[in-house]
Design a protein around this motif. Structure first.
Motif, short mmCIF file in Angstrom:
data_model
loop_
_atom_site.label_atom_id
_atom_site.label_comp_id
_atom_site.label_asym_id
_atom_site.label_seq_id
_atom_site.Cartn_x
_atom_site.Cartn_y
_atom_site.Cartn_z
N GLY B 44 14.20 154.34 86.06
CA GLY B 44 14.25 155.03 84.77
C GLY B 44 15.61 155.11 84.12
N ALA B 45 16.57 154.32 84.59
CA ALA B 45 17.93 154.41 84.05
C ALA B 45 18.49 152.99 83.86
CB ALA B 45 18.81 155.25 84.97
N ASP B 46 19.80 152.85 83.87
CA ASP B 46 20.40 151.54 83.63
C ASP B 46 21.81 151.49 84.22
OD1 ASP B 46 22.32 152.38 81.45
OD2 ASP B 46 20.42 152.93 80.50
N ASN B 47 22.48 150.36 83.94
CA ASN B 47 23.75 150.11 84.64
C ASN B 47 24.88 151.07 84.23
OD1 ASN B 47 24.57 149.09 82.14
ND2 ASN B 47 24.63 146.94 82.83
N ARG B 48 24.67 151.88 83.20
CA ARG B 48 25.71 152.85 82.85
C ARG B 48 25.96 153.85 83.97
NH1 ARG B 48 23.41 154.55 77.06
NH2 ARG B 48 21.51 154.14 78.22
N GLN B 49 25.01 153.96 84.89
CA GLN B 49 25.26 154.84 86.06
C GLN B 49 26.48 154.39 86.86
OE1 GLN B 49 21.38 154.57 87.98
NE2 GLN B 49 20.84 156.62 87.30
N ALA B 67 27.11 144.83 87.66
CA ALA B 67 26.03 145.83 87.52
C ALA B 67 25.03 145.35 86.48
CB ALA B 67 26.60 147.19 87.13
N PRO B 68 23.88 144.80 86.92
CA PRO B 68 22.85 144.37 85.96
C PRO B 68 21.97 145.54 85.50
CG PRO B 68 22.63 143.32 88.14
CD PRO B 68 23.53 144.50 88.30
N ASP B 69 21.39 145.37 84.32
CA ASP B 69 20.22 146.17 83.94
C ASP B 69 19.00 145.39 84.40
OD1 ASP B 69 21.56 148.21 82.63
OD2 ASP B 69 21.38 147.27 80.64
N LEU B 70 18.16 145.99 85.21
CA LEU B 70 16.93 145.31 85.58
C LEU B 70 16.11 144.98 84.32
CD1 LEU B 70 15.72 147.39 88.65
CD2 LEU B 70 16.55 145.04 88.68
N PRO B 71 15.26 143.95 84.36
CA PRO B 71 14.36 143.72 83.22
C PRO B 71 13.63 145.01 82.85
CG PRO B 71 14.18 141.93 84.80
CD PRO B 71 15.07 142.97 85.44
N TRP B 72 13.42 145.21 81.56
CA TRP B 72 12.78 146.40 80.97
C TRP B 72 13.75 147.59 80.86
CZ3 TRP B 72 7.34 146.66 79.76
CH2 TRP B 72 6.59 145.56 80.20
N HIS B 73 14.94 147.50 81.44
CA HIS B 73 15.87 148.63 81.48
C HIS B 73 17.10 148.35 80.62
CE1 HIS B 73 13.46 149.03 85.12
NE2 HIS B 73 13.80 150.30 85.19
N GLY B 74 17.70 149.43 80.10
CA GLY B 74 18.96 149.30 79.39
C GLY B 74 18.87 148.25 78.29
N LYS B 75 19.77 147.29 78.32
CA LYS B 75 19.80 146.25 77.29
C LYS B 75 19.08 144.97 77.71
CE LYS B 75 23.72 146.15 74.83
NZ LYS B 75 25.17 146.21 74.50
N GLY B 114 22.97 149.94 96.01
CA GLY B 114 21.88 150.36 95.14
C GLY B 114 21.53 151.80 95.40
N CYS B 115 21.06 152.48 94.34
CA CYS B 115 20.78 153.91 94.43
C CYS B 115 19.29 154.17 94.20
CB CYS B 115 21.60 154.67 93.40
SG CYS B 115 21.48 156.47 93.55
N MET B 188 20.23 158.72 79.97
CA MET B 188 19.66 157.40 80.30
C MET B 188 18.16 157.49 80.50
SD MET B 188 22.58 155.89 82.85
CE MET B 188 23.99 157.00 82.89
N PHE B 189 17.69 158.57 81.12
CA PHE B 189 16.25 158.75 81.30
C PHE B 189 15.57 159.02 79.97
CE2 PHE B 189 17.90 159.27 85.46
CZ PHE B 189 16.93 158.74 86.27
N MET B 190 16.23 159.81 79.11
CA MET B 190 15.66 160.08 77.79
C MET B 190 15.49 158.78 77.00
SD MET B 190 17.90 163.40 76.71
CE MET B 190 18.06 164.85 77.75
N GLN B 191 16.40 157.83 77.23
CA GLN B 191 16.39 156.58 76.46
C GLN B 191 15.46 155.53 77.05
OE1 GLN B 191 20.60 155.37 76.19
NE2 GLN B 191 20.18 155.22 74.01
N SER B 192 15.01 155.69 78.26
CA SER B 192 14.32 154.57 78.89
C SER B 192 13.02 154.27 78.15
CB SER B 192 14.11 154.86 80.37
OG SER B 192 12.88 155.40 80.66
N GLY B 193 12.61 153.02 78.20
CA GLY B 193 11.46 152.55 77.42
C GLY B 193 10.18 153.22 77.86
#
Lengths: 132, 282
Positions: B44-49, B67-75, B114-115, B188-193
């Motif tokens: 539910g988040a992205d690489n900004r963590q 630090a990647p954003d997984l597909p569907w996450h972040g950018k 990884g977290c 980041m959670f508020m922004q997730s798709g």
């Protein structure tokens, strides 16, 4: 059994309602929240009636006639730990009561979840209004 | 305080990878030079963590953090055709994504960090695909966590899943973490798709395939270090201890005064623990 802490809870919830009125962001977040919430502490019932994000009244139970949307049931010691300035792990969030078996959430949980930030921040106001 | 404008040393690029037979455009941030460390975010988040680590000049002098954003996450966009499908992440897709990223980036024996769900995948990789890696830092990681909530809450037409998800995960953030960091973590959670947090939790709360299997990890070849915050109610210290006890040679650090998102909720508290973890990777 009541300890010295529980008899003051109605006054504590009322003070939390006053603190809520001084938080404009909670008035905004709670604008669609007009519900009665049952908070039961060591078996003592408190019905908190909110209207558009403001706490209108606190009514002590017991009552079999007061409808409520969701309920938080918890023991007094756990609630006291929750209201510590820096609560210890598992007592820092209302879901901690459920996780540790010290409390339970009942009723329309989706109504709670839709207003979760509002209700959690309201409950945390007890940290600044709690009496010693 | 006067703020003087300056660019951070983080750079971001896009890479298109074939995952599950489909093209996925993936956003990747990196900083530093030296030993590569590939860093994965929570559900539910992205690489900004990971931005505080990527901005840490002492660490980036010796480590190259990716630090990647997984597909569907972040950018990172979802793949073409997403509009008619239900996003449900699987262990297999996550593992494939990591392995293809390591290969495509040409990383030479990277450390994996990884977290949360990223920590779970650390254990999957350590057990089943250790060869490309130098070692594994598994943060807020355990063999299995059943849900203590209804994951369907977080994807509904009548409510904002991101705001509800943020309000839920705040239960996993330590109250003494600095307010700006607590709230940027929740943002980041508020922004997730729509449906992404729910789809991530799908595998995290249902795939128990690691239970009873972790004794097969060879930590003499690839060290495993598990880290857990004492305010984490999703993966508790007891969960992490139980998991570490089943991995011969694994090490464990319980971090005081921090929760489930240590990299972003309290960077200063997390930093010495992460330095210790990097040192354990050999």
């Amino acid at each position: 059994m009541k300890d010295q802490y529980t008899p003051n809870l109605a006054a504590q919830f009322t003070r939390m309602g006053q603190a809520l009125a001084e938080k404009p962001h909670l008035a905004r977040l709670g604008a669609l929240f007009s519900e009665t919430v049952l908070i039961e502490v060591d078996g003592q019932e408190y019905y908190l009636t909110f209207h558009r994000g403001a706490l209108e009244r606190v009514t002590e139970g017991p009552s079999r006639q007061t409808p409520w949307r969701f309920a938080l049931r918890v023991d007094a010691e756990a609630l006291k730990k929750f209201w510590a300035p820096i609560p210890e792990p598992r007592f820092h969030d209302i879901f901690g009561f459920v996780k540790t078996g010290r409390g339970r959430l009942d009723g329309d949980i989706l109504a709670l979840v839709k207003n979760l930030r509002f209700f959690k921040e309201f409950m945390a106001l007890g940290r600044i209004t709690v009496t010693a | 305080m006067t703020i003087h404008p300056r660019f951070e040393p983080i750079t971001g690029r896009y890479l298109t990878l074939q995952i599950g037979g489909r093209a996925n455009r993936i956003y990747i941030e990196e900083a530093g030079q030296g030993q590569p460390v590939i860093c994965f975010h929570t559900a539910g988040a992205d690489n900004r963590q990971w931005r505080h680590i990527l901005n840490d000049g002492e660490l980036t002098a010796n480590y190259r953090f990716i630090a990647p954003d997984l597909p569907w996450h972040g950018k990172s966009l979802p793949p073409d055709g997403f509009e008619e499908e239900e996003y449900l992440l699987t262990t297999e897709t996550y593992v494939e994504t990591v392995l293809k990223l390591v290969e495509a980036l040409g990383l030479d024996t990277p450390i994996y960090a990884g977290c949360s769900m990223g920590g779970r995948i650390a254990l999957q990789l350590a057990l089943n695909h250790p060869a490309p890696f130098k070692g594994f830092i598994a943060i807020e990681a355990s063999d299995f966590q059943p849900a203590w909530y209804d994951i369907d809450w977080f994807h509904r037409p009548d409510a904002h899943g991101g705001e509800m998800g943020a309000a839920l995960v705040s239960a996993n953030i330590a109250p003494q973490s600095p307010a700006p960091d607590r709230w940027s973590t929740q943002w980041m959670f508020m922004q997730s798709g729509p449906g992404v947090f729910r789809g991530d939790l799908n595998f995290y709360t249902r795939d128990d395939s690691l239970v009873g299997q972790l004794g097969g990890i060879d930590t003499s070849q690839t060290p495993v270090h598990i880290m857990v915050g004492d305010y984490d109610m999703t993966c508790t210290p007891e969960d992490a201890e139980r998991t570490a006890a089943t991995i011969p040679g694994a090490t464990l650090a319980v971090m005081k005064g921090i929760g489930h998102f240590p990299m972003s909720e309290n960077p200063a508290t997390f930093r010495p623990h992460f330095i210790e973890a990097l040192a354990k990777m050999g």
